[in-house]
Scaffold this active site. Structure first.
Site, PDB file in Angstrom:
ATOM      1  N   TRP A 129      -1.048  -0.082  -6.491  1.00  0.00           N
ATOM      2  CA  TRP A 129      -1.795   1.107  -6.042  1.00  0.00           C
ATOM      3  C   TRP A 129      -2.854   1.556  -7.053  1.00  0.00           C
ATOM      4  CZ3 TRP A 129       3.606   3.687  -5.337  1.00  0.00           C
ATOM      5  CH2 TRP A 129       4.282   3.049  -4.305  1.00  0.00           C
ATOM      6  N   GLY A 130      -3.299   0.659  -7.897  1.00  0.00           N
ATOM      7  CA  GLY A 130      -4.352   0.999  -8.859  1.00  0.00           C
ATOM      8  C   GLY A 130      -3.854   1.703 -10.106  1.00  0.00           C
ATOM      9  N   ASP A 151       4.845  -5.053  -3.999  1.00  0.00           N
ATOM     10  CA  ASP A 151       4.539  -3.631  -3.889  1.00  0.00           C
ATOM     11  C   ASP A 151       5.043  -2.885  -5.129  1.00  0.00           C
ATOM     12  OD1 ASP A 151       3.604  -1.373  -2.628  1.00  0.00           O
ATOM     13  OD2 ASP A 151       4.706  -1.725  -0.762  1.00  0.00           O
ATOM     14  N   ASP A 178      -2.741   3.273   0.091  1.00  0.00           N
ATOM     15  CA  ASP A 178      -2.981   2.538   1.334  1.00  0.00           C
ATOM     16  C   ASP A 178      -4.262   2.955   2.065  1.00  0.00           C
ATOM     17  OD1 ASP A 178      -0.422   2.099   0.498  1.00  0.00           O
ATOM     18  OD2 ASP A 178       0.436   2.144   2.501  1.00  0.00           O
TER      19      ASP A 178
HETATM   20  C1  GLA Z   1       3.266   0.591   0.512  1.00  0.00           C
HETATM   21  C2  GLA Z   1       2.081  -0.381   0.388  1.00  0.00           C
HETATM   22  C3  GLA Z   1       1.643  -0.802   1.777  1.00  0.00           C
HETATM   23  C4  GLA Z   1       2.788  -1.453   2.533  1.00  0.00           C
HETATM   24  C5  GLA Z   1       3.997  -0.521   2.535  1.00  0.00           C
HETATM   25  C6  GLA Z   1       5.236  -1.234   3.036  1.00  0.00           C
HETATM   26  O1  GLA Z   1       2.888   1.772   1.128  1.00  0.00           O
HETATM   27  O2  GLA Z   1       1.042   0.223  -0.319  1.00  0.00           O
HETATM   28  O3  GLA Z   1       0.557  -1.703   1.693  1.00  0.00           O
HETATM   29  O4  GLA Z   1       3.093  -2.669   1.930  1.00  0.00           O
HETATM   30  O5  GLA Z   1       4.306  -0.019   1.244  1.00  0.00           O
HETATM   31  O6  GLA Z   1       6.358  -0.414   3.036  1.00  0.00           O
END
Ligand code: GLA
Length: 392
Positions: A192-193, A157, A213
């Site tokens: 996240w891109g 992440d 997300d």
């Molecule tokens: C971020 C990621 C999610 C998930 C959460 C876990 O938001 O983008 O996909 O893994 O963290 O805390």
């Protein structure tokens, strides 16, 4: 929405700009289950219930429902499995209140059923939830710890990154550390891109997240782009993918990741879930379902979505390209298109207003000449198949 597939004489293959990093994992888009959205509406309810028992019962349900046989072979835990402290030697460790036998025992259970096991970490000092330790400054050690437990997939992440180092360098370091271990691991890069990850993600990882997300809703009002907002609905992600043009970046061993499927959630109606699954298949995106598969009975409509072999085959097609939007009408109807390895093409007729009663009945049409594979051929005989209805 309909699918159809046409046998054609000539198909022009798209030019690829991505260079895949082939470590033997992820030749086709990974399929399976992830814990993140399963228990707590993707953390919107704030609970953190993942346990050894949850993994075991999910594996059993996946095998019983025939999901493993269909290719859903990854079982992955997200941000929920570790304690908040590293052990005395600085290694990551399991939260033993939830995983009393440690993570190797969980991996062994998963492997014994013919499945693969995934775990989560973050590129910074802390994970996104519960201030668990991230892997920053521990990349090599964490790669060794996780692979020694038998992990087959690692999601990394983007939380806790306070350091002035580029994402490419940080994730690249983890990728190299994984490569130094004896275990082939599917590296799932979740930045996240940010930093236009589609331009470099496939060089170091087998899948990379292209936005914030995915939440289990159709449409959210936030911004639709990399690193923006907390989350996106299915509609938003479809629009964002149209902007990115999946065929430019998608490649075997390097899949664009629009995030988890929300199939079982009550917040997604049947049409919403089928639309989601349609596009994830068209894009050759990972089919990682993050809802409670134990709750789906084999006769459920939602189960029928995720077990449609012909649609799965579109996702796993050996050409390994992603479908693009080729028509975007002002009334919200769209046409998307993807060539397949055997010369057939897959077309999605999409009414983007499907959750709006007034727009539900809009007719979506496309003229043959608009399809790139038509290539001016006027005397072609075609066979059309609707994959959702299973009808020629
Ligand atoms: C971020 C990621 C999610 C998930 C959460 C876990 O938001 O983008 O996909 O893994 O963290 O805390």
């Amino acid at each position: 929405m309909f699918w159809f597939v046409l046998p054609l004489l000539h198909v022009v293959l798209p030019l690829r700009s991505a260079h895949a990093y082939n470590n033997g994992m992820g030749k086709t888009p990974p399929m399976g289950w992830n814990s993140w959205c399963t228990d707590s509406l993707c953390n919107l309810l704030g609970k953190d219930p993942c346990t050894e028992k949850e993994v075991q019962t999910t594996v059993v349900a996946m095998v019983e429902h025939g999901l493993l046989e269909l290719g859903y072979d990854y079982v992955a835990l997200d941000d929920c499995w570790s304690t908040t402290e590293r052990d005395a030697d600085g290694h990551l460790q399991a939260d033993t209140t939830k995983f009393p036998n440690g993570m190797k025992a969980v991996a062994d259970f998963v492997h014994a059923r013919g499945m693969k096991f995934g775990l989560y970490t973050s590129v910074g000092d802390e994970t996104c939830k519960g201030k668990r330790p991230g892997s920053y400054a521990h990349f090599a050690d964490d790669a060794k710890t996780l692979t020694a437990w038998g992990v087959d997939m690692i999601k990394m992440d983007h939380c806790g990154n306070k350091h002035n180092v580029s994402d490419q360098e940080l994730y690249g370091t983890m990728s190299a550390a994984l490569n130094q271990t004896d275990r082939p691991v599917l590296f799932s890069l979740c930045s996240w891109g940010l930093d236009n990850v589609w331009e470099w993600g496939a060089n170091i990882a087998q899948m990379y997240r292209i936005q914030m997300d995915h939440l289990p809703f159709w449409k959210l009002s936030g911004k639709r782009s990399a690193g923006a907002g907390y989350g996106q609905g299915t509609y938003d992600i479809i629009e964002w993918m149209a902007t990115l043009q999946p065929s430019k970046w998608t490649t075997q061993y390097g899949w664009m990741d629009p995030d988890f499927l929300m199939t079982e959630y009550f917040t997604m109606d049947f049409i919403g879930s089928r639309t989601e699954y349609t596009f994830w298949s068209l894009w050759s995106a990972p089919l990682l379902i993050s809802t409670d598969l134990r709750k789906l009975a084999s006769e459920d409509d939602k189960m029928r979505i995720i077990t449609n072999k012909e649609v799965i085959a579109i996702n796993q097609d050996p050409l390994g390209t992603g479908g693009d939007r080729i028509v975007n009408n002002t009334d919200g109807t769209q046409v998307w298109y993807k060539p397949l390895a055997n010369g057939d093409v897959c077309v999605v007729l999409y009414n983007s207003g499907t959750n709006n009663e007034q727009k539900r009945d809009l007719l979506v049409s496309v003229h043959w000449s608009v399809l790139p594979a038509w290539a001016g051929n006027v005397s072609l005989s075609v066979k059309v198949r609707d994959l959702w209805e299973g009808l020629d």
